[in-house]
Design a protein around this motif. Sequence first.
Motif, PDB file in Angstrom:
ATOM      1  N   VAL A  23       0.783  -1.526   0.056  1.00 18.89           N
ATOM      2  CA  VAL A  23       0.064   0.240   0.039  1.00 18.89           C
ATOM      3  C   VAL A  23       0.947   1.322   0.380  1.00 18.89           C
ATOM      4  CG1 VAL A  23      -2.328   1.038   1.170  1.00 18.89           C
ATOM      5  CG2 VAL A  23      -2.214  -0.786   1.468  1.00 18.89           C
ATOM      6  N   GLU A  24       2.274   1.438   1.061  1.00 20.71           N
ATOM      7  CA  GLU A  24       2.557   1.968   0.885  1.00 20.71           C
ATOM      8  C   GLU A  24       3.950   1.705   1.125  1.00 20.71           C
ATOM      9  OE1 GLU A  24       2.532   6.125   4.164  1.00 20.71           O
ATOM     10  OE2 GLU A  24       1.054   4.820   3.749  1.00 20.71           O
ATOM     11  N   ILE A  25       4.893   2.614   0.834  1.00 19.77           N
ATOM     12  CA  ILE A  25       6.550   2.098   1.187  1.00 19.77           C
ATOM     13  C   ILE A  25       7.042   3.717   1.806  1.00 19.77           C
ATOM     14  CG2 ILE A  25       8.759   2.053   0.314  1.00 19.77           C
ATOM     15  CD1 ILE A  25       7.990   0.566  -1.759  1.00 19.77           C
ATOM     16  N   ALA A  26       7.791   3.422   2.996  1.00 23.21           N
ATOM     17  CA  ALA A  26       8.942   4.681   4.109  1.00 23.21           C
ATOM     18  C   ALA A  26       9.841   4.081   3.962  1.00 23.21           C
ATOM     19  CB  ALA A  26       7.162   5.112   4.845  1.00 23.21           C
ATOM     20  N   GLY A  27      10.819   4.629   3.688  1.00 25.73           N
ATOM     21  CA  GLY A  27      12.124   4.013   3.878  1.00 25.73           C
ATOM     22  C   GLY A  27      11.821   2.534   3.658  1.00 25.73           C
ATOM     23  N   SER A  28      12.492   1.988   5.032  1.00 27.49           N
ATOM     24  CA  SER A  28      13.256   0.425   5.174  1.00 27.49           C
ATOM     25  C   SER A  28      11.960  -0.416   5.359  1.00 27.49           C
ATOM     26  CB  SER A  28      14.479   0.542   6.347  1.00 27.49           C
ATOM     27  OG  SER A  28      13.444   0.137   7.331  1.00 27.49           O
ATOM     28  N   LYS A  29      10.528   0.021   5.196  1.00 25.67           N
ATOM     29  CA  LYS A  29       9.469  -0.388   5.675  1.00 25.67           C
ATOM     30  C   LYS A  29       8.089  -0.516   4.319  1.00 25.67           C
ATOM     31  CE  LYS A  29      10.177  -0.677  10.340  1.00 25.67           C
ATOM     32  NZ  LYS A  29       9.320  -0.296  12.340  1.00 25.67           N
ATOM     33  N   ALA A  30       7.389  -1.445   4.430  1.00 23.49           N
ATOM     34  CA  ALA A  30       6.464  -1.148   3.383  1.00 23.49           C
ATOM     35  C   ALA A  30       4.860  -1.608   4.501  1.00 23.49           C
ATOM     36  CB  ALA A  30       6.184  -2.905   1.939  1.00 23.49           C
ATOM     37  N   LEU A  31       4.286  -0.583   4.162  1.00 21.49           N
ATOM     38  CA  LEU A  31       2.632  -0.866   4.784  1.00 21.49           C
ATOM     39  C   LEU A  31       2.288  -2.266   3.605  1.00 21.49           C
ATOM     40  CD1 LEU A  31       0.899   0.297   6.682  1.00 21.49           C
ATOM     41  CD2 LEU A  31      -0.502   1.107   5.487  1.00 21.49           C
ATOM     42  N   LEU A  32       1.517  -3.569   4.328  1.00 15.01           N
ATOM     43  CA  LEU A  32       1.517  -3.954   3.499  1.00 15.01           C
ATOM     44  C   LEU A  32      -0.431  -4.496   3.793  1.00 15.01           C
ATOM     45  CD1 LEU A  32       3.713  -6.875   3.803  1.00 15.01           C
ATOM     46  CD2 LEU A  32       3.522  -4.980   2.076  1.00 15.01           C
ATOM     47  N   LYS A  33      -1.375  -5.030   2.762  1.00 16.32           N
ATOM     48  CA  LYS A  33      -2.651  -5.105   3.164  1.00 16.32           C
ATOM     49  C   LYS A  33      -2.795  -6.173   3.768  1.00 16.32           C
ATOM     50  CE  LYS A  33      -5.071  -3.687   0.365  1.00 16.32           C
ATOM     51  NZ  LYS A  33      -6.611  -3.515  -1.114  1.00 16.32           N
ATOM     52  N   THR A  34      -3.578  -6.815   4.356  1.00 18.03           N
ATOM     53  CA  THR A  34      -3.355  -8.362   4.298  1.00 18.03           C
ATOM     54  C   THR A  34      -4.122  -9.551   3.524  1.00 18.03           C
ATOM     55  OG1 THR A  34      -2.354  -8.297   6.975  1.00 18.03           O
ATOM     56  CG2 THR A  34      -3.626 -10.479   5.898  1.00 18.03           C
ATOM     57  N   LEU A  35      -4.043 -10.112   2.300  1.00 21.34           N
ATOM     58  CA  LEU A  35      -5.250 -10.847   1.405  1.00 21.34           C
ATOM     59  C   LEU A  35      -4.590 -12.541   2.305  1.00 21.34           C
ATOM     60  CD1 LEU A  35      -3.822  -9.346  -1.876  1.00 21.34           C
ATOM     61  CD2 LEU A  35      -5.822  -8.028  -0.181  1.00 21.34           C
ATOM     62  N   GLY A  36      -4.080 -13.025   2.271  1.00 17.53           N
ATOM     63  CA  GLY A  36      -3.919 -14.365   2.891  1.00 17.53           C
ATOM     64  C   GLY A  36      -3.088 -14.815   3.918  1.00 17.53           C
ATOM     65  N   VAL A  37      -2.743 -15.536   4.624  1.00 19.88           N
ATOM     66  CA  VAL A  37      -2.336 -15.866   5.412  1.00 19.88           C
ATOM     67  C   VAL A  37      -1.877 -17.444   5.086  1.00 19.88           C
ATOM     68  CG1 VAL A  37      -1.962 -16.994   7.827  1.00 19.88           C
ATOM     69  CG2 VAL A  37      -4.027 -15.332   7.298  1.00 19.88           C
ATOM     70  N   THR A  38      -0.072 -17.326   5.385  1.00 19.12           N
ATOM     71  CA  THR A  38       0.014 -19.150   4.508  1.00 19.12           C
ATOM     72  C   THR A  38       1.127 -19.502   5.679  1.00 19.12           C
ATOM     73  OG1 THR A  38       2.035 -17.575   4.128  1.00 19.12           O
ATOM     74  CG2 THR A  38       0.418 -18.187   2.274  1.00 19.12           C
ATOM     75  N   LYS A  39       1.225 -19.198   7.222  1.00 20.27           N
ATOM     76  CA  LYS A  39       1.410 -19.510   7.999  1.00 20.27           C
ATOM     77  C   LYS A  39       0.497 -18.453   9.698  1.00 20.27           C
ATOM     78  CE  LYS A  39       5.316 -20.742  11.660  1.00 20.27           C
ATOM     79  NZ  LYS A  39       3.813 -20.313  12.336  1.00 20.27           N
ATOM     80  N   HIS A  40       0.204 -19.770  10.401  1.00 17.95           N
ATOM     81  CA  HIS A  40      -0.559 -19.177  11.497  1.00 17.95           C
ATOM     82  C   HIS A  40       0.322 -18.911  12.636  1.00 17.95           C
ATOM     83  CE1 HIS A  40      -3.034 -18.539  15.118  1.00 17.95           C
ATOM     84  NE2 HIS A  40      -4.204 -18.498  13.745  1.00 17.95           N
ATOM     85  N   PRO A  41       0.002 -17.912  12.949  1.00 19.34           N
ATOM     86  CA  PRO A  41       1.147 -17.364  14.280  1.00 19.34           C
ATOM     87  C   PRO A  41       1.598 -18.356  15.601  1.00 19.34           C
ATOM     88  CG  PRO A  41      -0.187 -15.427  13.560  1.00 19.34           C
ATOM     89  CD  PRO A  41      -0.866 -16.683  13.032  1.00 19.34           C
ATOM     90  N   THR A  42       2.570 -18.865  15.849  1.00 18.15           N
ATOM     91  CA  THR A  42       3.211 -19.453  16.692  1.00 18.15           C
ATOM     92  C   THR A  42       2.735 -18.677  18.244  1.00 18.15           C
ATOM     93  OG1 THR A  42       4.968 -19.179  16.128  1.00 18.15           O
ATOM     94  CG2 THR A  42       5.041 -20.348  18.540  1.00 18.15           C
ATOM     95  N   GLN A  43       1.499 -19.583  18.813  1.00 20.92           N
ATOM     96  CA  GLN A  43       1.126 -19.025  20.763  1.00 20.92           C
ATOM     97  C   GLN A  43       1.737 -19.014  21.156  1.00 20.92           C
ATOM     98  OE1 GLN A  43      -2.315 -18.682  20.437  1.00 20.92           O
ATOM     99  NE2 GLN A  43      -1.161 -19.153  18.178  1.00 20.92           N
ATOM    100  N   GLY A  44       2.168 -18.739  22.717  1.00 21.13           N
ATOM    101  CA  GLY A  44       2.944 -18.587  23.788  1.00 21.13           C
ATOM    102  C   GLY A  44       3.803 -17.084  23.416  1.00 21.13           C
TER     103      GLY A  44
END
Length: 128
Positions: A23-44
Amino acid sequence: MMPNIGQLVAAHHKTGAYIAEVVEIAGSKALLKTLGVTKHPTQGDLHNPNQADVVLFHQRRALAYLEKVWVPLQAIEVYEGSIPDYQATLREALEKEIAHWTQALPSRFAERCLIELENLKTDYFPKG
């Protein structure tokens, strides 16, 4: 990698992985809009990995559909596929994570992960 605005990318964010649109690029980061999940976050507790008996065992949700998040450019790569169905990718990633902890050696940590993941499954998919 220097992506272009509107480009589809695969990105790692914390302990999850996603398909997203830039969506946007600023310096060393990009603003992303989530469209899909390829790995679910780890719990704990990420500060005490694989430990079940911690002060707060975190339930970690996947980023929501169209949720925006800043991600370092080094954590993204070009995604060549089509835009997936978010719900289908979320279900598949969650099922893979559940299968991983179901097949893991029995431990208190695996039990805690499975409890949180099953709670998330009920929350994500209330109709089954």
